[in-house]
Design a protein around this motif. Structure first.
Motif, mmCIF file in Angstrom:
data_model
loop_
_atom_site.group_PDB
_atom_site.id
_atom_site.type_symbol
_atom_site.label_atom_id
_atom_site.label_comp_id
_atom_site.label_asym_id
_atom_site.label_seq_id
_atom_site.Cartn_x
_atom_site.Cartn_y
_atom_site.Cartn_z
ATOM 1 N N GLY A 329 0.822 -1.216 0.000
ATOM 2 C CA GLY A 329 0.000 0.000 0.000
ATOM 3 C C GLY A 329 0.851 1.258 0.000
ATOM 4 N N VAL A 330 1.888 1.267 0.838
ATOM 5 C CA VAL A 330 2.797 2.423 0.880
ATOM 6 C C VAL A 330 3.387 2.661 -0.514
ATOM 7 N N ILE A 331 3.749 1.571 -1.189
ATOM 8 C CA ILE A 331 4.315 1.684 -2.536
ATOM 9 C C ILE A 331 3.282 2.258 -3.512
ATOM 10 N N LEU A 332 2.057 1.710 -3.451
ATOM 11 C CA LEU A 332 1.004 2.149 -4.376
ATOM 12 C C LEU A 332 0.655 3.614 -4.213
ATOM 13 N N GLU A 333 0.676 4.066 -2.975
ATOM 14 C CA GLU A 333 0.283 5.457 -2.734
ATOM 15 C C GLU A 333 1.327 6.412 -3.322
ATOM 16 N N ASN A 334 2.509 5.879 -3.672
ATOM 17 C CA ASN A 334 3.521 6.732 -4.289
ATOM 18 C C ASN A 334 4.392 5.918 -5.256
ATOM 19 N N LEU A 335 3.734 5.430 -6.299
ATOM 20 C CA LEU A 335 4.401 4.526 -7.241
ATOM 21 C C LEU A 335 5.669 5.113 -7.861
ATOM 22 N N ASP A 336 5.636 6.386 -8.193
ATOM 23 C CA ASP A 336 6.802 6.994 -8.849
ATOM 24 C C ASP A 336 8.020 6.953 -7.945
ATOM 25 N N LEU A 337 7.813 7.317 -6.694
ATOM 26 C CA LEU A 337 8.923 7.350 -5.740
ATOM 27 C C LEU A 337 9.546 5.973 -5.559
ATOM 28 N N HIS A 338 8.702 4.935 -5.603
ATOM 29 C CA HIS A 338 9.180 3.603 -5.219
ATOM 30 C C HIS A 338 9.523 2.680 -6.386
ATOM 31 N N GLN A 339 9.502 3.225 -7.609
ATOM 32 C CA GLN A 339 9.842 2.437 -8.807
ATOM 33 C C GLN A 339 11.082 1.566 -8.621
ATOM 34 N N ASP A 340 12.094 2.161 -8.002
ATOM 35 C CA ASP A 340 13.400 1.494 -7.894
ATOM 36 C C ASP A 340 13.354 0.221 -7.047
ATOM 37 N N LEU A 341 12.258 0.012 -6.331
ATOM 38 C CA LEU A 341 12.200 -1.162 -5.463
ATOM 39 C C LEU A 341 11.770 -2.428 -6.210
ATOM 40 N N PHE A 342 11.237 -2.235 -7.427
ATOM 41 C CA PHE A 342 10.714 -3.406 -8.137
ATOM 42 C C PHE A 342 11.832 -4.271 -8.689
ATOM 43 N N LEU A 343 11.601 -5.573 -8.660
ATOM 44 C CA LEU A 343 12.576 -6.487 -9.249
ATOM 45 C C LEU A 343 12.571 -6.291 -10.751
#
Ligand SMILES: Nc1ncnc2c1ncn2[C@@H]1O[C@H](COP(=O)(O)OP(=O)(O)OP(=O)(O)O)[C@@H](O)[C@H]1O
Ligand SMILES: [Mg+2]
Length: 350
Positions: A329-343
């Motif tokens: 949920g934290v990731i979804l609420e700020n997808l742009d910020l967290h892009q780098d976390l995806f495999l």
């Protein structure tokens, strides 16, 4: 065009976060929170091939189904073991999560997987989610999601440590600057503790008990440190000698004995990760401590026992069962910020 599209997207498509767990699957709907929590179980009619129940209803059937019905757990040890059942379960849960707010386009989804799984295992999760109706699938490692879910400062230049004790796997990870510094994935988790209890009752009492009974006992009276009062549970099973039903009383001491080896393995694995953690980060962890997440974190006394053996402060996360889902949920609420976390997407090599 793409900016406009991105602005319009929320109007025609939902964003979902999914903790696809061995024991439980949770779905987070962006803007709403966790909207679905169900055991990861599917009941199938073998004659017709049709799914007759998903989630709690199917779990209640485990070990109790008549000949033509089977209740399966589509995930084993944190990874997809029955592809079709996983797909059916996801389709049902994705559908239910969206409910009345279902949109024209299929949802974008963020899904947690155990750290260090193989490309083939990751591919299976992606394909199952896509076949289940997800339009885009982003994969994040569960310890990262769990750490975000419990609000550890994973992007700072400070080491944090999380131990997620699920049904199929224990994910141990040290995180810093948005990445995993050290990790270990252990396939000794809640399910193994249940099997330990079954094996113990079998050898000590010559009685066969079912998986659900073992899990109930673990949750009711399980502990890893002796408490102030003795706890008991009445357990029914089949006497292996007479073949007839028999009732026995198990104590907290019995359960401690039954699971002691697995608990030792867990402690040793956390120690191994600590031992290979670079000194600066280790000193952060000694200060900030280890956070326990996942259902196994609720095992009584586990935090104390780990703290005692490892000489590091240990705390149980609030609501540990939802940590990974809240993290998606934290990731979804700020997808742009967290892009780098995806495999990395392995599509090009498929
Ligand atoms: N109070 C409790 N005491 C001990 N164990 C518990 C308790 N509550 C739940 N559990 C155990 O926690 C496990 C489920 O935790 P969780 O939902 O975090 O796993 P999961 O995410 O589905 O699995 P995984 O992450 O391994 O794929 C089960 O094995 C369950 O028996
Ligand atoms: Mg989990």
């Amino acid at each position: 065009m793409s900016k406009l599209f991105n602005r319009l997207l929320p109007l025609i498509s939902n964003d979902l976060g999914i903790d696809l767990g061995t024991a439980n699957t949770l779905v987070y709907l962006r803007g709403k929170g966790i909207v679905v929590t169900e055991p990861s179980v599917v009941a199938v009619n073998q004659k017709t091939g049709q799914v007759v129940a998903v989630g709690q209803a199917a779990k209640d059937m485990l070990g109790r189904t008549p000949g033509h019905l089977i209740a399966v757990r589509p995930l084993v040890d944190g990874v997809v073991s029955d592809f079709e059942a996983t797909e059916e379960m996801l389709a049902y849960l994705i559908n239910r999560a969206q409910g009345a707010s279902r949109q024209l386009l299929g949802p974008r989804t963020v899904i947690g997987v155990p750290a260090g799984i193989t490309n083939v295992e990751m591919r299976a999760v992606k394909d199952a989610a896509q076949n289940a109706g997800a339009r885009e699938v982003y994969i994040v490692e569960e310890p990262i999601a769990a750490a975000l879910g419990v609000r550890l400062p994973i992007r700072e230049a400070v080491g944090s440590m999380i131990v997620d004790i699920g049904g199929g796997t224990v994910d141990i990870a040290v995180l810093s600057l948005g990445g995993i510094v050290r990790a270990k994935n252990l396939r000794v988790a809640g399910d193994k503790l249940n099997r330990d209890i079954i094996a113990y009752v079998r050898s000590e009492f010559k009685i066969l008990i079912g998986e659900k009974t073992a899990e109930d006992v673990k949750m009711a009276i399980g502990s890893v440190i002796e408490g102030e009062s003795r706890l008991e549970a009445v357990v029914r099973g089949r006497d292996l000698i007479t073949g007839l039903p028999r009732e026995i009383i198990l104590t907290d001491q019995d359960v401690r004995e039954a699971i002691s080896q697995s608990i030792d393995t867990l402690i040793e694995s956390v120690r191994e990760v600590l031992e290979t953690t670079p000194p600066e980060i280790l000193s952060d962890v000694m200060r900030t401590g280890i956070t326990l997440a996942g259902g196994g974190a609720l095992l009584k006394g586990l935090d104390q026992l780990l703290a005692q053996w490892l000489k590091v402060p240990v705390t149980v996360a609030d609501d540990p069962l939802t940590a990974v889902a809240r993290g998606t949920g934290v990731i979804l609420e700020n997808l742009d910020l967290h892009q780098d976390l995806f495999l990395e997407n392995d599509d090009d090599y498929a």
